[in-house]
Write a protein that holds these residues in place. Sequence first.
Motif, PDB file in Angstrom:
ATOM      1  N   ALA A  44       1.439   4.329  -4.860  1.00  0.00           N
ATOM      2  CA  ALA A  44       2.706   5.020  -5.107  1.00  0.00           C
ATOM      3  C   ALA A  44       3.310   5.529  -3.808  1.00  0.00           C
ATOM      4  CB  ALA A  44       2.484   6.180  -6.077  1.00  0.00           C
ATOM      5  N   ARG A  45       2.469   6.086  -2.934  1.00  0.00           N
ATOM      6  CA  ARG A  45       2.973   6.578  -1.645  1.00  0.00           C
ATOM      7  C   ARG A  45       3.483   5.447  -0.774  1.00  0.00           C
ATOM      8  NH1 ARG A  45      -0.524   8.097   1.423  1.00  0.00           N
ATOM      9  NH2 ARG A  45      -2.533   8.130   0.322  1.00  0.00           N
ATOM     10  N   ALA A  46       2.791   4.300  -0.818  1.00  0.00           N
ATOM     11  CA  ALA A  46       3.229   3.148  -0.027  1.00  0.00           C
ATOM     12  C   ALA A  46       4.616   2.673  -0.469  1.00  0.00           C
ATOM     13  CB  ALA A  46       2.214   2.013  -0.148  1.00  0.00           C
ATOM     14  N   LYS A  47       4.847   2.668  -1.779  1.00  0.00           N
ATOM     15  CA  LYS A  47       6.157   2.262  -2.295  1.00  0.00           C
ATOM     16  C   LYS A  47       7.248   3.231  -1.837  1.00  0.00           C
ATOM     17  CE  LYS A  47       9.455   0.641  -4.960  1.00  0.00           C
ATOM     18  NZ  LYS A  47      10.288  -0.483  -4.450  1.00  0.00           N
ATOM     19  N   LEU A  48       6.978   4.532  -1.927  1.00  0.00           N
ATOM     20  CA  LEU A  48       7.973   5.522  -1.513  1.00  0.00           C
ATOM     21  C   LEU A  48       8.228   5.460  -0.009  1.00  0.00           C
ATOM     22  CD1 LEU A  48       6.758   8.509  -3.722  1.00  0.00           C
ATOM     23  CD2 LEU A  48       8.764   7.053  -4.120  1.00  0.00           C
ATOM     24  N   THR A  49       7.168   5.224   0.771  1.00  0.00           N
ATOM     25  CA  THR A  49       7.332   5.098   2.219  1.00  0.00           C
ATOM     26  C   THR A  49       8.178   3.879   2.550  1.00  0.00           C
ATOM     27  OG1 THR A  49       5.193   6.155   2.600  1.00  0.00           O
ATOM     28  CG2 THR A  49       6.108   4.875   4.408  1.00  0.00           C
ATOM     29  N   ALA A  50       7.911   2.764   1.868  1.00  0.00           N
ATOM     30  CA  ALA A  50       8.685   1.541   2.096  1.00  0.00           C
ATOM     31  C   ALA A  50      10.158   1.736   1.740  1.00  0.00           C
ATOM     32  CB  ALA A  50       8.088   0.394   1.288  1.00  0.00           C
ATOM     33  N   ASP A  51      10.418   2.647   0.814  1.00  0.00           N
ATOM     34  CA  ASP A  51      11.802   2.923   0.416  1.00  0.00           C
ATOM     35  C   ASP A  51      12.482   3.929   1.339  1.00  0.00           C
ATOM     36  OD1 ASP A  51      11.629   1.129  -1.654  1.00  0.00           O
ATOM     37  OD2 ASP A  51      11.175   2.641  -3.177  1.00  0.00           O
ATOM     38  N   GLY A  52      11.790   4.358   2.389  1.00  0.00           N
ATOM     39  CA  GLY A  52      12.418   5.172   3.424  1.00  0.00           C
ATOM     40  C   GLY A  52      12.195   6.662   3.326  1.00  0.00           C
ATOM     41  N   PHE A  53      11.357   7.113   2.380  1.00  0.00           N
ATOM     42  CA  PHE A  53      11.131   8.549   2.232  1.00  0.00           C
ATOM     43  C   PHE A  53      10.068   9.027   3.214  1.00  0.00           C
ATOM     44  CE2 PHE A  53      12.536   7.137  -2.029  1.00  0.00           C
ATOM     45  CZ  PHE A  53      13.682   7.922  -2.144  1.00  0.00           C
ATOM     46  N   SER A  54      10.210  10.281   3.661  1.00  0.00           N
ATOM     47  CA  SER A  54       9.258  10.863   4.610  1.00  0.00           C
ATOM     48  C   SER A  54       8.434  11.999   4.005  1.00  0.00           C
ATOM     49  CB  SER A  54       9.989  11.391   5.843  1.00  0.00           C
ATOM     50  OG  SER A  54      10.938  12.383   5.479  1.00  0.00           O
ATOM     51  N   GLU A  55       8.768  12.400   2.798  1.00  0.00           N
ATOM     52  CA  GLU A  55       8.061  13.486   2.112  1.00  0.00           C
ATOM     53  C   GLU A  55       8.163  13.241   0.616  1.00  0.00           C
ATOM     54  OE1 GLU A  55       8.250  18.414   1.724  1.00  0.00           O
ATOM     55  OE2 GLU A  55       9.587  17.340   3.102  1.00  0.00           O
TER      56      GLU A  55
END
Length: 235
Positions: A44-55
């Motif tokens: 889940a964190r990898a998906k959010l990181t790939a979408d440009g989120f930092s937190e």
Amino acid sequence: MALYPINFGKARFRGGGWRGSADIAYLVPISAASTLDRRSLEAARAKLTADGFSEVITGAVGISECRVMRDDGFVDREHLHLLRHDLEGTIARRDSMSRRIKKGRLTHRKSILALDSVAFDGFWSLDQSGFQEALDATPVSRLRVISDGPVVAYSITGRAGRNGYLQRLAVAPGAQGEGLGSALVHDALRWLKRRRAEHVWVNTQETNERAYQLYLRLGFRPEPTQLTVLQRQLP
């Protein structure tokens, strides 16, 4: 940004921008706590990181989810009271105030969001996507407003099977103490009782003593466990 599904194995999440943010993500576990583990959270964190989120900030989660998330590096952001009403007996109708309650409509939405921004601090206030998420969180929902022009109070009530949820309750600061919040809660309880719900759930910030006392007066009882909102830096 609307929330979207994030799935890994049996674990199911909804994720997306927090209150429309391009930097802060919102992550809500929607499957049982037993499906969560380090690998599903990493995915889940990898998906959010790939979408440009930092937190990332989570929805309000229980003790079991907290344990897994803390092991993954999440830290507590907010603690919430969890309360329950068992809908026993008759829920009295308050005629004098009930007549002021109206069905919420699309035309009320701008006024509702303006009210929400002054009724809650910045972390908890809703934007358009957060408001829609509150409406869509249960299979059936009900929006009610008190308005003689601008909306001065509103509630969102949800129902899923035999469980009811008071998803949102807000009263304008200048209208507090007039019984508007009590009227909306009574309206929600009566609606859920008519639809054969057995329990009604609500949560509120530990620091929101006014709301907490309101719910106690109206028959809610605190659960022994609390809910927690967590956060984590990405990646």
